[in-house]
Design a protein around this motif. Structure first.
Motif, mmCIF file in Angstrom:
data_model
loop_
_atom_site.group_PDB
_atom_site.id
_atom_site.type_symbol
_atom_site.label_atom_id
_atom_site.label_comp_id
_atom_site.label_asym_id
_atom_site.label_seq_id
_atom_site.Cartn_x
_atom_site.Cartn_y
_atom_site.Cartn_z
ATOM 1 N N GLY A 27 44.158 25.406 19.717
ATOM 2 C CA GLY A 27 43.626 24.193 20.353
ATOM 3 C C GLY A 27 43.361 23.086 19.339
ATOM 4 N N GLN A 28 43.133 23.467 18.095
ATOM 5 C CA GLN A 28 42.908 22.456 17.052
ATOM 6 C C GLN A 28 44.183 22.191 16.253
ATOM 7 N N GLY A 29 45.299 22.673 16.769
ATOM 8 C CA GLY A 29 46.578 22.328 16.152
ATOM 9 C C GLY A 29 47.084 23.295 15.105
ATOM 10 N N TYR A 30 46.408 24.423 14.905
ATOM 11 C CA TYR A 30 46.859 25.407 13.901
ATOM 12 C C TYR A 30 47.925 26.323 14.512
ATOM 13 N N SER A 31 48.794 26.833 13.663
ATOM 14 C CA SER A 31 49.766 27.824 14.150
ATOM 15 C C SER A 31 49.671 29.099 13.292
ATOM 16 N N PRO A 32 50.013 30.251 13.895
ATOM 17 C CA PRO A 32 49.794 31.519 13.195
ATOM 18 C C PRO A 32 50.817 31.796 12.100
ATOM 19 N N VAL A 33 50.368 32.472 11.037
ATOM 20 C CA VAL A 33 51.287 32.994 10.014
ATOM 21 C C VAL A 33 50.933 34.461 9.782
ATOM 22 N N ASP A 34 51.860 35.188 9.141
ATOM 23 C CA ASP A 34 51.662 36.630 8.975
ATOM 24 C C ASP A 34 50.733 36.998 7.836
ATOM 25 N N ARG A 35 50.702 36.139 6.804
ATOM 26 C CA ARG A 35 49.964 36.533 5.605
ATOM 27 C C ARG A 35 48.866 35.538 5.260
ATOM 28 N N ALA A 36 47.730 36.079 4.815
ATOM 29 C CA ALA A 36 46.602 35.224 4.436
ATOM 30 C C ALA A 36 47.023 34.220 3.359
ATOM 31 N N GLU A 37 47.945 34.645 2.467
ATOM 32 C CA GLU A 37 48.368 33.791 1.345
ATOM 33 C C GLU A 37 49.003 32.491 1.835
ATOM 34 N N GLU A 38 49.555 32.529 3.069
ATOM 35 C CA GLU A 38 50.243 31.334 3.585
ATOM 36 C C GLU A 38 49.343 30.515 4.498
ATOM 37 N N ALA A 39 48.100 30.973 4.702
ATOM 38 C CA ALA A 39 47.266 30.357 5.744
ATOM 39 C C ALA A 39 46.308 29.310 5.188
ATOM 40 N N ASP A 40 45.963 28.351 6.050
ATOM 41 C CA ASP A 40 44.933 27.364 5.708
ATOM 42 C C ASP A 40 43.560 27.815 6.191
ATOM 43 N N VAL A 41 43.563 28.677 7.222
ATOM 44 C CA VAL A 41 42.310 29.253 7.706
ATOM 45 C C VAL A 41 42.508 30.762 7.835
ATOM 46 N N VAL A 42 41.617 31.540 7.239
ATOM 47 C CA VAL A 42 41.663 32.995 7.407
ATOM 48 C C VAL A 42 40.349 33.431 8.065
ATOM 49 N N VAL A 43 40.469 34.165 9.171
ATOM 50 C CA VAL A 43 39.273 34.646 9.864
ATOM 51 C C VAL A 43 39.248 36.167 9.818
ATOM 52 N N PHE A 44 38.130 36.739 9.415
ATOM 53 C CA PHE A 44 37.936 38.184 9.463
ATOM 54 C C PHE A 44 37.028 38.497 10.643
ATOM 55 N N ASN A 45 37.581 39.135 11.661
ATOM 56 C CA ASN A 45 36.784 39.535 12.823
ATOM 57 C C ASN A 45 36.395 41.002 12.613
ATOM 58 N N THR A 46 35.153 41.230 12.224
ATOM 59 C CA THR A 46 34.762 42.524 11.649
ATOM 60 C C THR A 46 34.150 43.497 12.655
ATOM 61 N N CYS A 47 34.038 44.745 12.202
ATOM 62 C CA CYS A 47 33.475 45.850 12.989
ATOM 63 C C CYS A 47 32.434 46.549 12.119
ATOM 64 N N CYS A 48 31.403 47.127 12.735
ATOM 65 C CA CYS A 48 30.424 47.862 11.917
ATOM 66 C C CYS A 48 30.086 49.212 12.532
ATOM 67 N N VAL A 49 30.961 49.711 13.394
ATOM 68 C CA VAL A 49 30.636 50.945 14.108
ATOM 69 C C VAL A 49 30.583 52.152 13.181
ATOM 70 N N ARG A 50 31.378 52.105 12.106
ATOM 71 C CA ARG A 50 31.314 53.137 11.064
ATOM 72 C C ARG A 50 31.383 52.452 9.705
ATOM 73 N N GLU A 51 30.906 53.172 8.700
ATOM 74 C CA GLU A 51 30.822 52.554 7.380
ATOM 75 C C GLU A 51 32.197 52.142 6.844
ATOM 76 N N ASN A 52 33.211 52.961 7.111
ATOM 77 C CA ASN A 52 34.518 52.637 6.511
ATOM 78 C C ASN A 52 35.119 51.342 7.063
ATOM 79 N N ALA A 53 34.748 50.971 8.297
ATOM 80 C CA ALA A 53 35.225 49.689 8.847
ATOM 81 C C ALA A 53 34.618 48.538 8.048
ATOM 82 N N GLU A 54 33.359 48.686 7.682
ATOM 83 C CA GLU A 54 32.694 47.632 6.899
ATOM 84 C C GLU A 54 33.270 47.567 5.496
#
Ligand code: 5AD
Ligand code: SF4
Length: 438
Positions: A27-54
């Motif tokens: 909606g803000q005009g961004y388009s997806p890429v496969d790798r963080a190295e190529e991105a202008d915005v990187v979002v980490f949508n995290t989980c904390c249900v077990r320690e290894n996810a964190e």
């Protein structure tokens, strides 16, 4: 305007919410890429249900330190269940001061605003809500599942199982209005979606927080009765709440998959009591019998945990016994991981890692044997498969899932994608079946 990469950890709910983050970014005009190295915005949508996810999330956030140093304009955002834990967001920013935006589970709808603020020159945006707010229906999803779509029916959980962090980071149960759900499902079906998974931490409690709304069995029936041929699944069901009415609706409505995910967690009634699950192993088995007598073909899957505090050898043996007795089609198996702030984390008799490891290995071996036997029993049978993609490992082959959720690979024309196809099973393995179109 630029590019983005979203990295998602955890359950289907997070996968689905990342589709919301994607919609906001697009909606803000961004388009997806496969790798963080190529991105202008990187979002980490995290989980904390077990320690290894964190741990994994922290490792991957840390790995972007150099990239951010090279490209200070890169915007790094962290959100999801991990950041919603008390004091966690601040600790995270201390450890990773190069992160730009941190927000939680309750204010995901506002991500667009935070992004604008950061771009507008605000150096750090740390925004967390203490509590859940009202459900916002205004932000859409950019779905990525082909002919399959997730539809959220409720948020939060009131159960407070003693090991689980979810109620602390996702708040109390809030149901969406059925008109909104039905409108969304209808639009998806009109747009070519053929399989819907209704999502909620505890779907059987749907509607109980609202007046004048249907309960879960009625909602399920209304979704199944929408016009057309399609599939509906739902997760997750709590064994204490899944009732005969749901099973009757499944038996009656052809669009509802005969497949139930029913997390048992343990086969020991004493462990279940201390987990605050509010059913015994006998109650669970009675529920399985009820399901199987009404729906003999119903696929049953589950979640099981080993190494809960105080789990004795006898308790673990009871879990193995229950698994042998039920013969689940498949199971997600976990090693108990203490979560700060939950009652179980403070219980005595935490189980040593080596014991947990031995138990999980034994449990996985047993369930794999059963899963394999159940898959082998399908050889020679003709099953209905929703063709949903090309088999990337085999040229000329498509793949899809059975009503029970098993993956099937078969030779087929890509024109079949999105269609229900009859496939005769010729070979079966643990992770996939192979067959031919008939
Ligand atoms: N440790 C290990 N597994 C857990 N689960 C939830 N909390 C924990 C924990 N603290 C498992 C349960 C649940 C699934 C989604 O994750 O089995 O059903
Ligand atoms: Fe966690 Fe129990 Fe709620 Fe599931 S039902 S989200 S395991 S508290």
């Amino acid at each position: 305007m630029g590019t983005y990469k979203i990295v998602t950890y955890g359950c289907q709910m997070n996968v689905h919410e990342s589709e919301k983050l994607a919609a906001i970014l697009k909606g803000q005009g961004y388009s997806p890429v496969d790798r963080a190295e190529e991105a202008d915005v990187v979002v980490f949508n995290t989980c904390c249900v077990r320690e290894n996810a964190e741990r994994r999330a922290e490792g991957n956030i840390g790995a972007l330190k150099n990239l951010k140093a090279e490209r200070p304009d890169l915007i790094l955002a962290v959100c999801g269940c991990m950041t919603q834990q008390k004091g966690r967001a601040e600790a995270l920013l201390k450890k990773f001061p190069f992160v730009d935006i941190v927000f939680g589970t309750y204010n995901i709808d506002e991500f667009g605003l935070y992004l604008q603020r950061r771009r507008g020159g605000e150096k750090k945006v740390l925004q967390l809500w203490e509590k859940e707010g009202p459900i916002d229906e205004s932000v859409g999803y950019d779905r990525s599942g082909g002919v399959h779509a997730y539809v959220n029916i409720m948020y939060g959980c009131n159960n407070f199982c003693s090991y689980c962090i979810v109620p602390y980071v996702r708040g109390r149960e809030r149901s969406r209005k059925s008109v909104d759900i039905l409108r969304e499902v209808k639009a998806l079906l009109d747009g070519g979606i053929r399989e819907i998974t209704l999502l909620g931490q505890n779907v059987n409690s749907y509607g109980q927080d609202l007046t004048g709304e249907p309960e879960f069995p009625e909602l399920l029936e209304q979704v199944g009765d929408l016009p057309g041929k399609f599939r509906v699944r739902f997760m997750t069901s709590h064994p204490k709440d899944l009732n005969e009415r749901v099973v009757r609706v499944l038996a009656k409505s052809p669009n509802l998959c005969n497949s139930i995910h029913l997390p048992v967690q343990s086969g020991s009634s004493e462990i279940l009591r201390r987990m605050n699950r509010r059913y015994t192993a006998e109650d669970y088995l009675a529920k399985v019998d009820m399901i199987r007598s009404a729906l003999p073909e119903c696929a049953l899957t589950t979640d099981i945990m080993v190494g809960f505090p105080g789990e004795r050898e006898e308790d673990f043996a009871d879990t193995l016994k229950l698994v042998e007795r039920v013969r689940f089609d498949s199971a997600f198996t976990f090693v108990y991981s203490p979560r700060k702030g939950t009652p179980a984390a403070g219980m005595p008799d935490q189980i040593p890692p080596a014991v947990k490891k031995r138990r999980i290995t034994e449990l996985v071996a047993l369930q794999n044997r059963i899963s394999e036997q159940k898959a082998a029993a399908l050889i020679g049978q003709t099953v209905e498969v929703l063709a949903d993609g090309e088999d990337l490992k085999k040229k000329g082959f498509l793949c899809g899932r059975t009503e029970g959720g098993r993956l099937v690979s078969f030779r087929g024309d890509p024109a079949l994608l999105g269609q229900f196809v009859s496939v005769r099973i010729q070979a079966a393995g643990l992770s996939a079946l192979r067959g031919e179109v008939v």
